[in-house]
Design a protein around this motif. Structure first.
Motif, mmCIF file in Angstrom:
data_model
loop_
_atom_site.group_PDB
_atom_site.id
_atom_site.type_symbol
_atom_site.label_atom_id
_atom_site.label_comp_id
_atom_site.label_asym_id
_atom_site.label_seq_id
_atom_site.Cartn_x
_atom_site.Cartn_y
_atom_site.Cartn_z
ATOM 1 N N ALA A 1 9.470 -1.817 4.968
ATOM 2 C CA ALA A 1 8.730 -2.535 3.922
ATOM 3 C C ALA A 1 7.573 -3.328 4.522
ATOM 4 C CB ALA A 1 9.670 -3.454 3.148
ATOM 5 N N MET A 2 7.782 -3.925 5.680
ATOM 6 C CA MET A 2 6.707 -4.677 6.337
ATOM 7 C C MET A 2 5.572 -3.748 6.771
ATOM 8 S SD MET A 2 7.204 -7.952 6.363
ATOM 9 C CE MET A 2 6.228 -8.551 7.720
ATOM 10 N N PHE A 3 5.929 -2.573 7.282
ATOM 11 C CA PHE A 3 4.882 -1.608 7.631
ATOM 12 C C PHE A 3 4.136 -1.136 6.389
ATOM 13 C CE2 PHE A 3 6.791 -1.063 11.879
ATOM 14 C CZ PHE A 3 5.632 -1.064 12.634
ATOM 15 N N ALA A 4 4.849 -0.960 5.273
ATOM 16 C CA ALA A 4 4.197 -0.569 4.020
ATOM 17 C C ALA A 4 3.243 -1.671 3.546
ATOM 18 C CB ALA A 4 5.250 -0.270 2.947
ATOM 19 N N ALA A 5 3.668 -2.924 3.674
ATOM 20 C CA ALA A 5 2.797 -4.043 3.298
ATOM 21 C C ALA A 5 1.563 -4.093 4.196
ATOM 22 C CB ALA A 5 3.574 -5.355 3.369
ATOM 23 N N LEU A 6 1.760 -3.828 5.478
ATOM 24 C CA LEU A 6 0.626 -3.808 6.404
ATOM 25 C C LEU A 6 -0.336 -2.678 6.056
ATOM 26 C CD1 LEU A 6 -0.818 -4.822 8.929
ATOM 27 C CD2 LEU A 6 0.737 -3.410 10.293
ATOM 28 N N LEU A 7 0.204 -1.523 5.711
ATOM 29 C CA LEU A 7 -0.636 -0.400 5.288
ATOM 30 C C LEU A 7 -1.397 -0.763 4.011
ATOM 31 C CD1 LEU A 7 -1.523 2.551 5.683
ATOM 32 C CD2 LEU A 7 0.465 3.209 4.329
ATOM 33 N N GLY A 8 -0.711 -1.403 3.070
ATOM 34 C CA GLY A 8 -1.371 -1.842 1.839
ATOM 35 C C GLY A 8 -2.493 -2.829 2.117
ATOM 36 N N LEU A 9 -2.245 -3.758 3.039
ATOM 37 C CA LEU A 9 -3.294 -4.713 3.426
ATOM 38 C C LEU A 9 -4.491 -3.988 4.009
ATOM 39 C CD1 LEU A 9 -4.265 -7.656 4.009
ATOM 40 C CD2 LEU A 9 -3.158 -7.413 6.231
#
Length: 108
Positions: A93-101
């Motif tokens: 989820a943190m990697f997904a949030a980073l990708l979204g950012l």
């Protein structure tokens, strides 16, 4: 820093016994006092610090998860299957949030 180098630490320690610890505290205080004179707005500094923490967090979570599951590192106290699944879920989820950012930041 104190834990890494084995220094005495804590505000309850006498400054003569914990000089490196108090030196780091003094240096951080001086840097904090100097920042307003650089022209950097404190809110901007807080914002960019948060962004840097958000970028670093997923990679640190990978290291933490690998260490927590490693018997050589943790001995008999490795994490169980439930914490392993939850930990890796949060990491993804943190990697997904980073990708979204990244995607929202670089869009025109």
């Amino acid at each position: 820093m104190s834990e890494t180098f084995g220094w005495r630490e804590g505000l309850d320690e006498d400054w003569r016994r914990a000089r490196p610890f108090y030196g780091i505290v003094a240096l951080a205080t001086l840097v904090g006092l100097f920042i307003p004179f650089t022209g950097v707005k404190p809110i901007d500094a807080l914002f960019f610090t948060s962004v840097l923490n958000g970028v670093a967090a997923p990679f640190l979570l990978v290291v933490i998860m690998l260490a927590a599951a490693n018997k050589k590192v943790m001995g008999r106290q490795t994490i169980g299957p439930v914490l392993r699944v939850l930990g890796w879920t949060v990491t993804v989820a943190m990697f997904a949030a980073l990708l979204g950012l990244a995607l929202t930041s670089f869009r025109s």
